[in-house]
Design a protein around this motif. Structure first.
Motif, PDB file in Angstrom:
ATOM      1  N   UNK A 150       0.953  -1.101  -0.106  1.00 22.54           N
ATOM      2  CA  UNK A 150      -0.171  -0.056  -0.110  1.00 22.54           C
ATOM      3  C   UNK A 150       1.049   1.463   0.263  1.00 22.54           C
ATOM      4  N   UNK A 151       1.978   1.317   0.796  1.00 22.62           N
ATOM      5  CA  UNK A 151       2.636   2.303   0.639  1.00 22.62           C
ATOM      6  C   UNK A 151       3.627   2.425  -0.418  1.00 22.62           C
ATOM      7  N   UNK A 152       3.957   1.400  -1.244  1.00 22.53           N
ATOM      8  CA  UNK A 152       4.425   1.548  -2.574  1.00 22.53           C
ATOM      9  C   UNK A 152       3.452   1.993  -3.198  1.00 22.53           C
ATOM     10  N   UNK A 155       3.423   5.839  -3.064  1.00 22.77           N
ATOM     11  CA  UNK A 155       4.569   6.574  -3.802  1.00 22.77           C
ATOM     12  C   UNK A 155       4.388   6.591  -5.422  1.00 22.77           C
ATOM     13  N   UNK A 156       3.963   5.419  -5.782  1.00 26.96           N
ATOM     14  CA  UNK A 156       3.662   5.261  -7.182  1.00 26.96           C
ATOM     15  C   UNK A 156       2.717   6.481  -7.552  1.00 26.96           C
ATOM     16  N   UNK A 157       1.725   6.697  -6.954  1.00 27.62           N
ATOM     17  CA  UNK A 157       0.854   8.034  -7.425  1.00 27.62           C
ATOM     18  C   UNK A 157       1.430   9.189  -6.851  1.00 27.62           C
ATOM     19  N   UNK A 158       1.974   9.349  -5.919  1.00 23.92           N
ATOM     20  CA  UNK A 158       2.200  10.515  -5.501  1.00 23.92           C
ATOM     21  C   UNK A 158       3.694  11.151  -5.710  1.00 23.92           C
ATOM     22  N   UNK A 159       4.797  10.043  -5.609  1.00 27.20           N
ATOM     23  CA  UNK A 159       6.040  10.449  -5.921  1.00 27.20           C
ATOM     24  C   UNK A 159       6.923   9.351  -6.768  1.00 27.20           C
ATOM     25  N   UNK A 160       6.439   9.189  -8.162  1.00 26.25           N
ATOM     26  CA  UNK A 160       6.758   8.188  -8.734  1.00 26.25           C
ATOM     27  C   UNK A 160       8.401   8.060  -8.985  1.00 26.25           C
ATOM     28  N   UNK A 161       8.762   9.211  -9.043  1.00 23.33           N
ATOM     29  CA  UNK A 161      10.307   9.499  -9.316  1.00 23.33           C
ATOM     30  C   UNK A 161      11.048   9.030  -8.001  1.00 23.33           C
ATOM     31  N   UNK A 162      10.646   9.012  -6.739  1.00 19.30           N
ATOM     32  CA  UNK A 162      11.120   8.347  -5.626  1.00 19.30           C
ATOM     33  C   UNK A 162      11.755   7.136  -5.869  1.00 19.30           C
ATOM     34  N   UNK A 163      10.685   6.177  -6.333  1.00 20.49           N
ATOM     35  CA  UNK A 163      10.910   4.956  -6.622  1.00 20.49           C
ATOM     36  C   UNK A 163      11.975   4.385  -7.451  1.00 20.49           C
ATOM     37  N   UNK A 164      12.129   5.316  -8.517  1.00 22.33           N
ATOM     38  CA  UNK A 164      13.200   5.177  -9.732  1.00 22.33           C
ATOM     39  C   UNK A 164      14.677   5.115  -9.049  1.00 22.33           C
ATOM     40  N   UNK A 192       6.644 -11.948   6.354  1.00 23.84           N
ATOM     41  CA  UNK A 192       6.605 -10.288   6.103  1.00 23.84           C
ATOM     42  C   UNK A 192       5.864 -10.268   4.837  1.00 23.84           C
ATOM     43  N   UNK A 193       5.907 -11.137   3.633  1.00 24.83           N
ATOM     44  CA  UNK A 193       5.233 -11.049   2.351  1.00 24.83           C
ATOM     45  C   UNK A 193       3.733 -10.982   2.743  1.00 24.83           C
ATOM     46  N   UNK A 194       3.215 -11.741   3.706  1.00 28.53           N
ATOM     47  CA  UNK A 194       1.589 -11.628   3.891  1.00 28.53           C
ATOM     48  C   UNK A 194       1.385 -10.246   4.550  1.00 28.53           C
ATOM     49  N   UNK A 195       2.231  -9.830   5.418  1.00 31.66           N
ATOM     50  CA  UNK A 195       2.125  -8.605   5.940  1.00 31.66           C
ATOM     51  C   UNK A 195       2.133  -7.295   5.235  1.00 31.66           C
ATOM     52  N   UNK A 196       2.658  -7.524   3.795  1.00 36.68           N
ATOM     53  CA  UNK A 196       2.967  -6.513   3.010  1.00 36.68           C
ATOM     54  C   UNK A 196       1.380  -6.364   2.217  1.00 36.68           C
ATOM     55  N   UNK A 214      -1.556  -2.700 -12.903  1.00 36.17           N
ATOM     56  CA  UNK A 214      -1.786  -1.443 -12.038  1.00 36.17           C
ATOM     57  C   UNK A 214      -0.414  -0.469 -12.051  1.00 36.17           C
ATOM     58  N   UNK A 215       0.515  -0.980 -12.849  1.00 37.70           N
ATOM     59  CA  UNK A 215       1.881  -0.435 -12.996  1.00 37.70           C
ATOM     60  C   UNK A 215       2.761  -0.542 -11.747  1.00 37.70           C
ATOM     61  N   UNK A 216       2.381  -1.300 -10.851  1.00 39.51           N
ATOM     62  CA  UNK A 216       3.097  -1.528  -9.817  1.00 39.51           C
ATOM     63  C   UNK A 216       4.775  -1.958 -10.015  1.00 39.51           C
ATOM     64  N   UNK A 217       5.521  -1.497  -9.475  1.00 41.85           N
ATOM     65  CA  UNK A 217       7.148  -1.672  -9.701  1.00 41.85           C
ATOM     66  C   UNK A 217       7.422  -3.084  -9.026  1.00 41.85           C
ATOM     67  N   UNK A 218       7.106  -4.246  -9.665  1.00 36.39           N
ATOM     68  CA  UNK A 218       7.245  -5.483  -9.055  1.00 36.39           C
ATOM     69  C   UNK A 218       8.691  -5.765  -8.995  1.00 36.39           C
ATOM     70  N   UNK A 219       9.735  -5.063  -9.753  1.00 42.14           N
ATOM     71  CA  UNK A 219      10.957  -5.229  -9.506  1.00 42.14           C
ATOM     72  C   UNK A 219      11.717  -5.071  -8.222  1.00 42.14           C
ATOM     73  N   UNK A 220      10.902  -4.244  -7.280  1.00 42.73           N
ATOM     74  CA  UNK A 220      11.287  -4.136  -6.076  1.00 42.73           C
ATOM     75  C   UNK A 220      10.829  -5.166  -5.215  1.00 42.73           C
TER      76      UNK A 220
END
Length: 465
Positions: A150-152, A155-164, A192-196, A214-220
């Motif tokens: 949810x936090x990622x 960032x994807x919506x509000x600060x996409x450049x941060x994730x880069x 921890x994966x379930x908690x995300x 949905x464009x989520x950065x799954x590389x992370x």
């Protein structure tokens, strides 16, 4: 792989406000040494009061200090390390630059580098409207504010450049394990994966199709393995611990705390520290249903060996009582009087223990609940005859216990075969009025003194593997 003779196991817990490390004798499971350090890592967030972030450098500094305080002769004989930590949160780093190793007082330690701040489980930037705009997970666990995915998305919506800037993400404990083992791609336990969020515990896979759409950065996203697996070996000597020491994949602090104290399948554990949790183990073979109602108060956390814990996890526990004490301290200061928070705490509890019963009712959901994020605290049934410090404190303690009981009531515990409750946690241990309310509200034998300890649990898991 069996443990070496005459060796020890190190257990680490990277908590919300402190870190702890224990040295465990693997045969007797006796804790030989224990150290803890407050992290004092809280930071102002760009999201204001809703945001909850911590300084990763400060956390790691406390962890290094914690370990160097342990006996060096025991650390030299550590052959396995178990790590747990605060769940749900997320930090980001670059795998080739995420830390650098330095010599400090003749010991090798690591310092974070090219690392973001830690967005903790307490973070509230993901509003109800924002969460409702996200895709529905293919999971038995709903996403909530403070959850890594949810936090990622935020960032994807509000600060996409941060994730880069980053190529890796994980919980704070995943980061520690990744750095210790020099992993090119972080590993994450099922805990921890379930908690995300956006993780299917049956298939043990991320909801990659949904996330990609949905464009989520799954590389992370880290690779996921079973809880209890060995993640790797230490790449360097660390605080006197030999290079090549086995390190377990990072675990959830909640599961490790339960593991440290739960001995019978007919026991439930009630832990009240900063927050509050009531949990018991589900039968072998139990599988939770996908797509639970967002208002369902009981969730099912993956445990060990494909088992689950039924969990009522309240965001309101000792933190509510601490806020009450802070309020009283501020009132006292506003009146021009001087006292300490600890004195107020002690006197309020003493007054509550000796107070007459009260009809005053306090709903303590000061911090909302994951199943009811917009709920607030309230006070009702006020009368002029029930305004003493003892009565108000008593009503607050009752409210904290009634709140967790409403999430997982006694009749449900009885139906599940629960015979007794293990009471634990710092808030419960220090507050006699809370204990009295537990014993009034829950019709079970209550056992104290077998306190949960995530660091001990993390070490015990490594003994079993």
């Amino acid at each position: 792989m069996e443990l070496e003779n005459n060796s020890f196991v190190l257990g680490i817990d990277v908590g919300t406000s402190s870190v702890k490390a224990v040295v465990l004798e693997p045969v007797t499971k006796e804790v030989l040494h224990s150290e803890s350090r407050d992290t004092r890592a809280g930071l102002e967030s760009e999201c204001g009061a809703q945001g909850k972030e911590q300084d990763v450098c400060q956390i790691i500094r406390a962890l290094n200090n914690c370990l160097t305080a342990l006996p060096s002769d025991k650390l030299r004989k550590v052959s396995r390390i178990g790590v747990s930590g605060q769940m749900h949160g997320v930090l980001f780093w670059r795998t080739n630059q995420g830390c650098h190793w330095i010599n400090s007082v003749n010991l090798r330690v690591f310092e974070p580098n090219a690392v973001s701040q830690l967005v903790t489980w307490e973070d509230g930037r993901c509003t109800t409207d924002f969460l409702s705009s996200l895709p529905r997970p293919q999971s038995h666990l709903n996403a909530a504010s403070g959850f890594g995915c949810a936090s990622i998305f935020w960032y994807l919506k509000n600060r996409p450049e941060f994730l880069q800037q980053y190529d890796a993400a994980g919980t704070i404990q995943d980061y520690v394990v990744s750095v210790l083992c020099g992993l090119r791609k972080p590993l994450m336990s099922v805990h921890n994966a379930a908690s995300w969020g956006y993780f299917n515990t049956r298939t043990k896979t991320w909801n990659t199709d949904i996330l990609q759409e949905w464009g989520f950065p799954i590389r992370l996203l880290p690779n996921v393995v079973d809880a209890g697996c060995i993640a790797g070996k230490t790449s360097y000597e660390w605080c006197g611990i030999p290079q090549g020491t086995e390190v377990g994949v990072a675990l959830g602090d909640f599961q490790c705390s339960v593991y440290s104290s739960l001995t019978n399948s007919t026991d439930a554990v009630l832990n009240i520290s900063t927050s509050a949790q009531l949990t018991f183990p589900m039968p072998e073979g139990f599988q939770p249903e996908d797509h639970p109602s967002p208002t369902e108060a009981v969730t099912y956390f993956p445990y060990f060996k494909d088992r689950y814990l039924a969990v009522a996890a309240s965001l309101n526990g000792g933190n509510v009582f601490a806020s009450f004490v802070t309020m009283l301290a501020q009132w006292t200061a506003d009146l021009g009087l001087e006292t300490t928070d600890s004195n107020i705490y002690t006197r309020a509890i003493s007054a509550a223990v000796s107070a007459n019963d009260t009809h005053l009712t306090i709903c303590p959901t000061l911090f909302g609940e994951r199943h009811s994020p917009d709920s607030h605290a309230s006070v009702s049934n006020l009368t002029s005859a029930e305004l003493s410090l003892g009565q108000v404190t008593r009503a607050l303690c009752r409210g904290i216990i009634e709140n967790i009981h409403s999430m997982l009531p006694s009749h449900q515990l009885k139906q599940s075969g629960i015979k007794r409750i293990i009471g634990s946690g710092s808030a419960l241990a220090r507050n006699a009025a809370l204990k009295q309310e537990v014993e009034k509200i829950f019709p079970f034998p209550i056992v104290y003194g077998k306190d949960v300890d995530s660091a001990v649990g993390a070490a015990m898991v490594m003994v079993q593997e």
